[in-house]
Write a protein that holds these residues in place. Structure first.
Motif, mmCIF file in Angstrom:
data_model
loop_
_atom_site.group_PDB
_atom_site.id
_atom_site.type_symbol
_atom_site.label_atom_id
_atom_site.label_comp_id
_atom_site.label_asym_id
_atom_site.label_seq_id
_atom_site.Cartn_x
_atom_site.Cartn_y
_atom_site.Cartn_z
ATOM 1 N N VAL A 1 5.461 -10.334 3.970
ATOM 2 C CA VAL A 1 4.486 -9.247 3.931
ATOM 3 C C VAL A 1 5.192 -7.897 4.047
ATOM 4 N N ALA A 2 6.213 -7.824 4.894
ATOM 5 C CA ALA A 2 6.935 -6.569 5.086
ATOM 6 C C ALA A 2 7.631 -6.129 3.799
ATOM 7 N N THR A 3 8.269 -7.073 3.111
ATOM 8 C CA THR A 3 8.941 -6.730 1.852
ATOM 9 C C THR A 3 7.927 -6.331 0.789
ATOM 10 N N ARG A 4 6.789 -7.004 0.748
ATOM 11 C CA ARG A 4 5.741 -6.633 -0.211
ATOM 12 C C ARG A 4 5.258 -5.206 0.046
ATOM 13 N N GLN A 5 5.206 -4.838 1.319
ATOM 14 C CA GLN A 5 4.786 -3.476 1.648
ATOM 15 C C GLN A 5 5.774 -2.462 1.072
ATOM 16 N N MET A 6 7.063 -2.741 1.174
ATOM 17 C CA MET A 6 8.069 -1.830 0.630
ATOM 18 C C MET A 6 8.008 -1.796 -0.905
ATOM 19 N N ILE A 7 7.676 -2.928 -1.516
ATOM 20 C CA ILE A 7 7.512 -2.959 -2.982
ATOM 21 C C ILE A 7 6.334 -2.080 -3.386
ATOM 22 N N GLU A 8 5.230 -2.146 -2.632
ATOM 23 C CA GLU A 8 4.072 -1.284 -2.901
ATOM 24 C C GLU A 8 4.469 0.189 -2.805
ATOM 25 N N ILE A 9 5.251 0.511 -1.800
ATOM 26 C CA ILE A 9 5.685 1.900 -1.611
ATOM 27 C C ILE A 9 6.546 2.337 -2.790
ATOM 28 N N ALA A 10 7.464 1.464 -3.217
ATOM 29 C CA ALA A 10 8.307 1.793 -4.369
ATOM 30 C C ALA A 10 7.469 1.976 -5.632
ATOM 31 N N LYS A 11 6.454 1.150 -5.792
ATOM 32 C CA LYS A 11 5.586 1.266 -6.970
ATOM 33 C C LYS A 11 4.900 2.636 -6.996
ATOM 34 N N ALA A 12 4.392 3.062 -5.840
ATOM 35 C CA ALA A 12 3.724 4.365 -5.775
ATOM 36 C C ALA A 12 4.701 5.498 -6.070
ATOM 37 N N VAL A 13 5.911 5.391 -5.532
ATOM 38 C CA VAL A 13 6.919 6.430 -5.769
ATOM 39 C C VAL A 13 7.290 6.495 -7.247
ATOM 40 N N SER A 14 7.250 5.348 -7.931
ATOM 41 C CA SER A 14 7.670 5.296 -9.332
ATOM 42 C C SER A 14 6.800 6.151 -10.245
ATOM 43 N N TYR A 15 5.589 6.471 -9.816
ATOM 44 C CA TYR A 15 4.695 7.279 -10.642
ATOM 45 C C TYR A 15 5.037 8.771 -10.595
ATOM 46 N N GLU A 16 5.972 9.160 -9.710
ATOM 47 C CA GLU A 16 6.369 10.564 -9.582
ATOM 48 C C GLU A 16 5.140 11.448 -9.360
ATOM 49 N N SER A 17 4.215 10.985 -8.528
ATOM 50 C CA SER A 17 2.948 11.686 -8.320
ATOM 51 C C SER A 17 3.123 12.920 -7.447
ATOM 52 N N ASP A 18 2.211 13.873 -7.610
ATOM 53 C CA ASP A 18 2.203 15.073 -6.763
ATOM 54 C C ASP A 18 1.592 14.779 -5.396
ATOM 55 N N VAL A 19 0.587 13.879 -5.377
ATOM 56 C CA VAL A 19 -0.086 13.498 -4.138
ATOM 57 C C VAL A 19 0.097 11.996 -3.945
ATOM 58 N N LEU A 20 0.605 11.617 -2.786
ATOM 59 C CA LEU A 20 0.835 10.209 -2.472
ATOM 60 C C LEU A 20 0.039 9.858 -1.222
ATOM 61 N N ILE A 21 -0.880 8.909 -1.351
ATOM 62 C CA ILE A 21 -1.739 8.497 -0.238
ATOM 63 C C ILE A 21 -1.199 7.191 0.336
ATOM 64 N N MET A 22 -0.956 7.168 1.635
ATOM 65 C CA MET A 22 -0.447 5.979 2.305
ATOM 66 C C MET A 22 -1.442 5.538 3.374
ATOM 67 N N ASP A 23 -2.057 4.384 3.171
ATOM 68 C CA ASP A 23 -3.055 3.854 4.099
ATOM 69 C C ASP A 23 -2.422 2.758 4.936
ATOM 70 N N GLU A 24 -2.096 3.065 6.187
ATOM 71 C CA GLU A 24 -1.446 2.137 7.111
ATOM 72 C C GLU A 24 -0.185 1.532 6.481
ATOM 73 N N PRO A 25 0.766 2.338 6.014
ATOM 74 C CA PRO A 25 1.913 1.783 5.288
ATOM 75 C C PRO A 25 2.890 1.006 6.144
ATOM 76 N N THR A 26 2.853 1.179 7.477
ATOM 77 C CA THR A 26 3.844 0.522 8.331
ATOM 78 C C THR A 26 3.273 -0.681 9.074
ATOM 79 N N SER A 27 2.081 -1.136 8.695
ATOM 80 C CA SER A 27 1.415 -2.192 9.468
ATOM 81 C C SER A 27 2.225 -3.475 9.530
#
Length: 511
Positions: free
Chosen positions: A161-187
């Motif tokens: 689960v922890a590694t999947r969380q980091m993959i989700e974070i990498a996926k969001a970063v890959s979009y080069e977005s101006d606004v990044l929303i993180m909902d409980e990213p360290t759970s």
């Protein structure tokens, strides 16, 4: 109002003159059947800042973020990006406009590779077909940039689960977005992984990104946030610079009251041994695990993510039958080969991932709560006594203080914390003798945490034996009579409450 396609051009050229904020939310309202989730809420996110959202479960934080990310449509209100009004009709619209969201409940597809999950709908093509070699190369480059060591060609289901969380974070970063929303990213992250995430966030902030950060962990709030907004019961309460607040002020604004005791551990009579585990093993995962559990005792199970804590709990309950060792209940050897065997033995297991292994999201609150008792306790002459079931579930809903219009409400419409309360209520309906709780307060606000801690303490006082797994050391130390510590599939030590502290536990966890 600009369309997402038009906004892409504005996004590339920068904000319009005079735009003070990267993201502005004005008077947003959202209602679900019987519930006002957001009541005229407003919010401002500055460029190059981390803006924390705080509030109890059901306060409206995740609902607002899902509106910004295009998952929900508001009933009223407006959104502005870089000073331009915009309507976001779908998550794809949000991504094209420059908004990415890491959801509290992970949305990866387990039977696809890591790279396929990250680049879905954006796959590089070669001669009309997906170029997997190029996709893996791009993924490695992304991971190298943010410091993640994961094989792009591996399947998501093979990762923790922890590694999947980091993959989700990498996926969001890959979009080069101006606004990044993180909902409980360290759970689901270890302390080391949290530090890594904070470095990534720091880099994004330095690039001028706006980070919206939802958390229930106070230490994270004061470590990473520049600004803090408080929500309560679907209403906006206040926004302050993080440096101007302390923990007690945040809690009081969140709950409308002071919480004077986070870990209400009540004295309990510790009785005779009810569960004995000797040299328990699961081939390739853990081995040689031995301990006793007594009636009325809360045994904390600590250790870093990947130490084998969850595997031990699931083996005791029968999710993954043991390949070695012995389990005794009340002194008698038993074979626990399935969860049904565990339930018949008087055990209950609250799993750590409420989405994948807990909730049936398409079913109602009542149907989720009755799941564990429906087939045996309330069946007469082959028929279910639904009236009795509904009565007991209603009492449990009230006892757990679940925020829902009624038992017929679909559980997917509840906040994460209220979903967790429903799952705990499900198992309490079985009247267990042994209650195994895996991360019982993950993703739950401070007010609900205190309620659940009080409930656990009260159950122990009634003679229930409790095994509590938690990644939060203060919770383990505050609630446990003894603390068992694991490291790399081995039980490295058991500490009495009087001798357990963060240093001694971490020494055993890293042994």
């Amino acid at each position: 109002m600009l369309s997402p396609q038009t906004f892409k051009l504005v996004r590339e050229s920068g904000a319009i003159p005079g735009a003070d904020y990267l993201l502005e939310v004005d008077n947003v309202r959202k209602e679900f059947p019987g519930v006002v989730a957001l009541d005229d809420v407003s919010l401002r996110i500055r460029r190059g800042s981390v803006h924390a959202l705080m509030g109890e479960n059901g306060a409206g934080k995740s609902t607002l973020m899902k509106i910004i990310a295009g998952v929900y449509q508001p009933d009223a209100g407006t959104l502005r990006l870089k000073g331009n009004d915009i309507r976001i009709a779908s998550p794809l619209d949000a991504l094209e406009a420059g908004i990415a969201m890491i959801h509290q409940e992970l949305n990866l597809m387990p039977f696809m590779t890591v790279a396929e999950n990250i680049w879905i709908r954006r796959e590089p093509l070669r001669y009309g077909f997906v170029d997997h070699r190029e996709m893996n190369r791009r993924t490695r480059a992304l991971f190298d940039r943010i410091g993640i060591d994961v094989d792009p060609a591996s399947e998501v289901r093979d990762h923790s689960v922890a590694t999947r969380q980091m993959i989700e974070i990498a996926k969001a970063v890959s979009y080069e977005s101006d606004v990044l929303i993180m909902d409980e990213p360290t759970s689901a992250l270890t302390d080391r992984e949290v530090d890594h995430l904070f470095r990534i966030i720091g880099d994004l902030r330095a690039q001028g990104k706006g980070i919206v950060y939802i958390t229930h962990k106070m230490n994270e709030l004061f470590t990473i946030a520049d600004d803090v907004s408080i929500f309560r019961d679907g209403r906006y309460i206040a926004t302050h610079p993080a440096k101007d607040l302390n923990r007690d002020q945040v809690i009081q604004m969140m709950v409308g009251r002071e919480i004077t005791q986070m870990f209400p551990k009540e004295p309990a009579v510790i009785g005779e041994v009810i569960l004995s585990v000797r040299d328990l093993a699961l081939e390739g995962v853990f081995s040689g695990v031995s301990f006793d559990l007594r009636r009325g005792e809360i045994l904390g199970l600590a250790g870093l993510v990947g130490s084998g804590r969850t595997n031990v709990a699931e083996t005791i309950f029968g999710v993954t039958p043991a390949t070695g060792g012995e389990i005794r209940l009340d002194g008698k050897p038993v074979t626990i080969g399935s969860p049904r065997d565990g339930m018949r033995a008087g055990m209950a297991l609250l799993t750590e991932d409420r989405k994948d292994t807990g909730c049936f999201l398409m079913l109602s609150v009542g149907e989720n709560m009755e799941m564990a008792v429906l087939t045996h306790r309330y069946v007469k002459a082959g028929f279910v006594d639904q009236g009795a079931v509904d009565t007991e579930c209603g009492k449990m809903k009230d006892a757990m203080r679940v925020k829902t219009p009624n038992l017929a409400e679909r559980i997917e419409n509840l906040s994460g914390g209220n979903q967790q309360k429903v799952l705990i209520g499900r198992w309490l309906l079985t009247n267990p003798k042994i209650l195994i709780l895996d991360e019982p307060t993950r993703g739950i606000d401070v007010g609900a945490k205190a309620e659940i801690h009080r409930l656990i303490s009260r159950l122990a006082g009634q003679g229930v034996a409790v095994i509590m797994i938690s990644s939060e050391l203060p919770e383990v130390l505050g609630m446990s009579d003894r603390v068992a510590v694991m490291h790399q599939g081995r039980l490295t030590g058991i500490l009495d409450r009087t001798e357990a502290d963060q240093v001694s536990v971490m020494r055993l966890a890293a042994a």
